[in-house]
Write an enzyme that holds these catalytic residues in place. Structure first.
Site, PDB file in Angstrom:
ATOM      1  N   SER A  97     -12.163 -25.986  13.063  1.00 53.55           N
ATOM      2  CA  SER A  97     -12.270 -24.889  12.089  1.00 53.55           C
ATOM      3  C   SER A  97     -10.856 -24.532  11.661  1.00 53.55           C
ATOM      4  O   SER A  97     -10.130 -23.859  12.397  1.00 53.55           O
ATOM      5  CB  SER A  97     -12.964 -23.671  12.708  1.00 53.55           C
ATOM      6  OG  SER A  97     -14.305 -23.965  12.996  1.00 53.55           O
ATOM      7  N   LYS A 172     -17.516 -22.526   6.505  1.00 54.18           N
ATOM      8  CA  LYS A 172     -17.389 -22.080   7.899  1.00 54.18           C
ATOM      9  C   LYS A 172     -16.760 -20.692   7.967  1.00 54.18           C
ATOM     10  O   LYS A 172     -17.161 -19.854   8.786  1.00 54.18           O
ATOM     11  CB  LYS A 172     -16.541 -23.074   8.691  1.00 54.18           C
ATOM     12  CG  LYS A 172     -16.237 -22.647  10.139  1.00 54.18           C
ATOM     13  CD  LYS A 172     -17.521 -22.402  10.936  1.00 54.18           C
ATOM     14  CE  LYS A 172     -17.231 -21.821  12.334  1.00 54.18           C
ATOM     15  NZ  LYS A 172     -16.706 -22.803  13.275  1.00 54.18           N
ATOM     16  N   LYS A 240      -8.803 -16.173  14.848  1.00 54.51           N
ATOM     17  CA  LYS A 240      -8.267 -17.235  13.993  1.00 54.51           C
ATOM     18  C   LYS A 240      -9.118 -17.400  12.728  1.00 54.51           C
ATOM     19  O   LYS A 240      -8.584 -17.488  11.610  1.00 54.51           O
ATOM     20  CB  LYS A 240      -8.237 -18.550  14.771  1.00 54.51           C
ATOM     21  CG  LYS A 240      -7.882 -19.778  13.922  1.00 54.51           C
ATOM     22  CD  LYS A 240      -7.849 -21.038  14.766  1.00 54.51           C
ATOM     23  CE  LYS A 240      -9.197 -21.465  15.269  1.00 54.51           C
ATOM     24  NZ  LYS A 240     -10.065 -22.031  14.187  1.00 54.51           N
TER      25      LYS A 240
END
Length: 295
Positions: A97, A172, A240
């Protein structure tokens, strides 16, 4: 036909993906700097490689499962990286990701090296990988995304081509915004139920099928209620991803006030030393000096 697959990165997520690939008959070669993580997979039937280049040389598909764009770049294009060993036309499937803009640049760099690139981040975590029920959102050319499915069908039950390179990573980030807000909402509701004297563990069944029902409610409210902090993900990984969503929002001039609050809560927990804990540890946010006196 047996698929020859290299796996670069055998952490919690990569390890689960690798386990599933071995169990479904793929010929897996794995590389990770952590030899103990490699050993877990070799004990299950995978082969170990001494470098990413060596792993790629033995494979037609290379899966990367790493924590940051810079790490992906080094693993693929650095010394003894994938690009040094991969055959022309090798398909790299990045299941990390990472930032969509970084992904676009990596895909261009791969093409210049005669390699193909699909970004295919995931939702569902290690538990879903182990039973082949991940949700994957893919970015790349139509042919490359279709070819990647030959491998990814072993780990995913939902696989969607979202557009060109970077589109999977963008999707995502959207997924993580929804998950981050959902986790926090369920945690807040759990604490309210407890403070009001309602058994929070009963709420998922009570609300099942209603508008407030969700996979997060069904899985996580029981865990929040019992303070079940077993690790299937990490709070600092959510930080993150929410940082990435906020970076994208700045590029697109999108206002995201709820995401900003959610990100701050996750940053506070990380600063408090809980970054390595599962999302279930969001319940620690509600602790205070007078918490035991409020019953």
């Amino acid at each position: 036909m047996t698929l020859n697959v290299a796996l670069i990165g055998a952490g919690a997520m990569g390890g689960a993906i690798g386990t599933r690939l071995v169990e479904t008959g793929c010929n897996l070669t794995v590389f990770d700097l952590d030899l103990e993580k490699v050993a877990v997979l070799t004990e299950k039937g995978a082969s170990a490689a001494s470098s990413a280049a060596e792993a790629a040389a033995a494979s037609d598909f290379v899966i990367t499962s790493l924590n940051a764009a810079k790490i992906v770049e080094i693993a693929v294009f650095g010394p003894q990286g994938v690009a040094e060993g991969a055959k022309p036309g090798t398909l790299i499937i990045d299941m990390s990701s990472i930032d969509p803009e970084a992904t676009k640049a990596l895909a261009v760099k791969a093409a210049e090296a005669g390699l193909r690139w699909v970004d295919s981040p995931l939702s569902g975590g290690a538990p879903k990988a182990l039973i082949g029920e991940l949700t994957l959102m893919a970015g790349g050319t139509e042919k490359d995304v279709a070819d990647a499915h030959e491998v990814l069908k072993h780990v995913a039950s939902n696989y969607t081509h979202m557009g060109p390179s970077g589109a999977g990573q963008t999707t995502k980030l959207i997924n993580q915004v929804l998950c981050g807000l959902g986790f926090l909402a369920v945690a807040e509701a759990t604490q309210l139920a407890e403070d009001a004297g309602v058994d929070a563990a009963k709420i998922p069944q009570a609300l099942k099928g209603g508008r407030a029902d969700s996979a997060l409610l069904q899985e996580y409210m029981p865990r929040f209620a019992t303070r079940d902090y077993r690790r299937t993900g990490r709070i600092d990984n959510m930080v993150k991803d929410l940082n990435g969503a906020q970076d994208l929002a700045r590029l697109t001039n999108t206002s995201m006030p709820l995401t900003a609050v959610c990100a701050e809560v996750h940053r506070m927990l990380t600063a408090a030393g809980l970054g390595g804990e599962d999302q279930a540890a969001l319940m620690e946010y509600f602790k205070g000096p007078n918490r035991d006196k409020l019953s």
